[in-house]
Motif scaffolding. Structure first.
Motif, PDB file in Angstrom:
ATOM      1  N   GLU A 262     -23.201  89.794   3.772  1.00 21.64           N
ATOM      2  CA  GLU A 262     -22.012  90.166   4.533  1.00 21.64           C
ATOM      3  C   GLU A 262     -20.826  90.484   3.632  1.00 21.64           C
ATOM      4  O   GLU A 262     -20.009  91.351   3.953  1.00 21.64           O
ATOM      5  CB  GLU A 262     -21.654  89.077   5.538  1.00 21.64           C
ATOM      6  CG  GLU A 262     -22.700  88.870   6.611  1.00 21.64           C
ATOM      7  CD  GLU A 262     -23.005  90.122   7.435  1.00 21.64           C
ATOM      8  OE1 GLU A 262     -22.142  91.033   7.532  1.00 21.64           O
ATOM      9  OE2 GLU A 262     -24.114  90.190   7.985  1.00 21.64           O
TER      10      GLU A 262
ATOM     11  N   SER B  50     -17.703  98.618   3.247  1.00 20.42           N
ATOM     12  CA  SER B  50     -16.964  99.196   4.376  1.00 20.42           C
ATOM     13  C   SER B  50     -15.496  99.385   4.024  1.00 20.42           C
ATOM     14  O   SER B  50     -14.907 100.435   4.322  1.00 20.42           O
ATOM     15  CB  SER B  50     -17.099  98.302   5.613  1.00 20.42           C
ATOM     16  OG  SER B  50     -18.433  98.240   6.039  1.00 20.42           O
TER      17      SER B  50
ATOM     18  N   ASN C 179     -17.000  97.669  11.195  1.00 18.36           N
ATOM     19  CA  ASN C 179     -17.958  97.073  10.267  1.00 18.36           C
ATOM     20  C   ASN C 179     -17.271  96.161   9.268  1.00 18.36           C
ATOM     21  O   ASN C 179     -17.762  95.063   8.973  1.00 18.36           O
ATOM     22  CB  ASN C 179     -18.743  98.157   9.525  1.00 18.36           C
ATOM     23  CG  ASN C 179     -20.025  98.488  10.204  1.00 18.36           C
ATOM     24  OD1 ASN C 179     -20.907  97.645  10.297  1.00 18.36           O
ATOM     25  ND2 ASN C 179     -20.141  99.696  10.697  1.00 18.36           N
TER      26      ASN C 179
ATOM     27  N   SER D 220     -18.113  92.177   9.368  1.00 20.05           N
ATOM     28  CA  SER D 220     -18.751  91.580   8.202  1.00 20.05           C
ATOM     29  C   SER D 220     -17.812  90.614   7.482  1.00 20.05           C
ATOM     30  O   SER D 220     -18.265  89.614   6.920  1.00 20.05           O
ATOM     31  CB  SER D 220     -19.271  92.666   7.253  1.00 20.05           C
ATOM     32  OG  SER D 220     -18.250  93.547   6.875  1.00 20.05           O
TER      33      SER D 220
ATOM     34  N   TRP E 166     -21.403  93.963   2.421  1.00 24.77           N
ATOM     35  CA  TRP E 166     -21.202  94.858   3.566  1.00 24.77           C
ATOM     36  C   TRP E 166     -19.700  95.058   3.817  1.00 24.77           C
ATOM     37  O   TRP E 166     -19.243  96.178   4.026  1.00 24.77           O
ATOM     38  CB  TRP E 166     -21.872  94.262   4.791  1.00 24.77           C
ATOM     39  CG  TRP E 166     -22.048  95.178   5.966  1.00 24.77           C
ATOM     40  CD1 TRP E 166     -21.117  96.019   6.517  1.00 24.77           C
ATOM     41  CD2 TRP E 166     -23.226  95.332   6.753  1.00 24.77           C
ATOM     42  NE1 TRP E 166     -21.648  96.663   7.600  1.00 24.77           N
ATOM     43  CE2 TRP E 166     -22.938  96.267   7.770  1.00 24.77           C
ATOM     44  CE3 TRP E 166     -24.480  94.745   6.710  1.00 24.77           C
ATOM     45  CZ2 TRP E 166     -23.874  96.629   8.720  1.00 24.77           C
ATOM     46  CZ3 TRP E 166     -25.403  95.113   7.677  1.00 24.77           C
ATOM     47  CH2 TRP E 166     -25.102  96.053   8.652  1.00 24.77           C
TER      48      TRP E 166
END
Length: 89
Positions: free
Chosen positions: A65, A72, A42, A46, A68
Motif C-alpha cells: 500500500e 499514485s 487511489n 492506499s 501504491w
C-alpha cells in the motif's frame, strides 16, 4: 468487539472501497486511469490502508500500500506538472 476495533475495521473498509471503486469505475470506462479522480482516490485509499498497516505492523501491506500510495501521488504530481502519466492514451 471494542469500539476501537470497529473504527479500525471501518477505516480499512473505507480505504479498500476507495481503491476498488476507482478500479471498477476504470474497468467500466467511467474514469480514465490517468485522470485526477482515479489517481486521487487511489492515493487516498492506499494512504489510509498504509496507515492502518503501520499501526498493526503488517510489513507486507505496508510495502504494497505504501508503494501504491507513492506511485499514485507521483502520478498526480506529474499530471499537475503537465507531464505524461503511465496508462495515458
Amino acid at each position: 468487539m471494542s469500539m476501537e476495533t470497529v473504527m479500525y475495521d471501518t477505516v480499512q473498509i473505507v480505504g479498500s472501497l476507495l481503491i476498488l471503486g476507482a478500479f471498477v469505475a476504470a474497468l467500466l470506462g467511467r474514469v480514465a486511469q490517468s485522470g485526477y479522480g482515479y489517481l486521487a482516490v487511489n492515493a487516498a485509499g492506499s494512504a489510509v490502508l498504509t496507515v492502518t498497516a503501520v499501526i498493526s505492523r503488517e510489513w507486507g501491506f505496508i510495502l504494497l500500500e505504501g508503494v501504491w500510495a507513492l506511485v499514485s501521488l507521483y502520478s498526480l504530481v506529474r499530471k499537475a506538472a503537465g507531464r505524461p502519466v503511465a496508462g495515458a492514451h
